[in-house]
Enzyme design. Structure first.
Site, PDB file in Angstrom:
ATOM      1  CG  HIS A 198      -0.526  -9.060  -1.469  1.00 39.85           C
ATOM      2  ND1 HIS A 198      -0.511  -8.342  -2.641  1.00 39.85           N
ATOM      3  CD2 HIS A 198      -1.732  -8.779  -0.869  1.00 39.85           C
ATOM      4  CE1 HIS A 198      -1.639  -7.644  -2.751  1.00 39.85           C
ATOM      5  NE2 HIS A 198      -2.391  -7.905  -1.703  1.00 39.85           N
ATOM      6  CG  ASP A 243      -7.491  -9.174  -4.236  1.00 40.18           C
ATOM      7  OD1 ASP A 243      -7.930  -9.935  -3.370  1.00 40.18           O
ATOM      8  OD2 ASP A 243      -7.084  -8.016  -3.991  1.00 40.18           O
ATOM      9  CG  HIS A 278      -5.315  -4.696  -2.761  1.00 42.13           C
ATOM     10  ND1 HIS A 278      -6.419  -5.172  -2.078  1.00 42.13           N
ATOM     11  CD2 HIS A 278      -5.145  -3.413  -2.373  1.00 42.13           C
ATOM     12  CE1 HIS A 278      -6.886  -4.205  -1.297  1.00 42.13           C
ATOM     13  NE2 HIS A 278      -6.134  -3.134  -1.457  1.00 42.13           N
ATOM     14  CG  ASP A 294     -10.155  -6.993  -2.532  1.00 41.74           C
ATOM     15  OD1 ASP A 294     -10.334  -7.531  -3.642  1.00 41.74           O
ATOM     16  OD2 ASP A 294      -9.033  -6.920  -1.992  1.00 41.74           O
TER      17      ASP A 294
END
Length: 343
Positions: free
Chosen positions: A160, A196, A198, A285
């Site tokens: 991120h 991931d 996200h 995740d």
């Protein structure tokens, strides 16, 4: 497969993050890395090695120099300002405000260099950030020197973090640093495959106008899921990067059948691109029991991910990203790696 790991990650602990109007204990905690390390050991994946120290020049190849220079100063400046709790921003230079002038106050600089309230600092945070960066570069060197694959057990994660901002538990973008490092060592092209839950918004932002690093993201639809403001399917790159950014947004509740079809398509695009190395931003995740995510992959699916990536037959660096607060993070992460080893 060799794993690179640093115990200095544990200094980044007892953090807080801002989520939906509440300050809550950080989901990104030391137990994540320890669960994974324990599983690497119990499954006898291979030796666990310490990282070699690196200067910050590689970080400044993908991040703004002033941003990287800011990170080591945060905690001491925070304490000097009279604060005692975790350092977090509370104001951001959004539309209509000046984003071209760096303020002097540490409280304001935290907002200037971030996009959310999810990248806190405590006393040990910088040492953890630096060790995570060292882990990634040390593992990258193993692959560059002929290892089929290596695992960078990075904590904190990185995907991120953009060229001049932190957020989402991420400070230095380890996968992006490694991709640029491969390029600097002579690789003509590098692919980053982000699995991931996200979207890896920072990785996309860093390479969006470049054609020498292909970025592929499999993630939950940003219309409903963090980071919300990047990750749509029509984001294909720009200028020299046009056609080299690929997003696969999927709805909450996605199961293996749909997710694996996206993985197959992404792997086919990697093959067509023909990189010299692949970096996997390895978030687990996507697991059905993850406390902050809503995909429905099962532990039995993760070795299949590794096997599919192994089918690319390319030098591969695995860089740890997300996966939260459940013991299965170790089972699922190492499942990918053992699946790759057997593929």
């Amino acid at each position: 497969m060799k794993t690179i790991f640093s115990p200095l990650h544990a200094g980044h602990s007892d953090t807080l993050e801002l989520v939906a109007g509440e300050l809550v204990p950080g989901f990104e905690k030391p137990s994540r890395a320890e669960f994974i390390k324990a599983r690497v050991e119990s499954e006898r994946l291979g030796p666990i090695l310490p990282p070699e120290a690196h200067d910050l020049s590689a970080a400044k190849r993908v991040h703004a120099a002033d941003y990287i220079d800011f990170l080591p100063t945060v905690w001491s400046a925070w304490e000097a300002a009279g604060h005692s709790g975790p350092a977090l921003p509370f104001v951001w230079p959004t539309r209509g405000l000046r984003g071209d002038v760096r303020p002097h106050a540490t409280e304001a600089r935290l907002g200037f260099y971030s996009f959310d309230g999810g990248a806190p600092f405590v006393q040990g945070t910088w040492d953890a950030i630096k060790s995570s960066y060292d882990v990634a570069l040390t593992a990258a060197a193993l692959v560059n020197n002929g290892e089929r694959a290596a695992f960078a057990l990075c904590r904190p994660p990185g995907h991120h973090a953009g060229s001049a901002f932190m957020g989402g538990y991420c400070y230095i973008n380890n996968a992006a640093v490694a991709a640029q490092w491969f390029r600097d060592q002579g690789a003509a092209r590098v692919s980053i495959l982000d699995v991931d839950y996200h979207h890896g918004n920072g990785t996309q932002e860093i390479f969006y106008a470049r054609g020498d690093v292909q970025v592929l993201n499999l993630h939950c639809d940003p219309l409903t899921e963090y980071p919300f403001f990047l990750g749509h399917a029509d984001e294909r790159g720009q200028d020299a990067g046009e056609g080299f950014n690929h997003n696969y947004p999927m709805p909450a509740g996605t199961t293996w059948e749909r997710w694996s079809a996206a993985l197959d398509d992404a792997c086919a695009r990697i093959t067509d691109y023909g990189p010299d190395a692949v970096i996997v931003s390895l978030g687990v995740d996507t697991f059905e029991k993850d406390p902050i995510s809503e995909f429905k992959l099962k532990s039995s699916d993760y070795p299949l991910i590794g096997r599919r990536i192994a089918g690319l037959s390319l030098p591969t660096l695995f860089v740890m990203e997300g996966g939260y607060a459940v013991e299965e993070i170790g089972i699922n992460t190492v499942g990918v790696l053992t699946g790759f080893e057997g593929g």
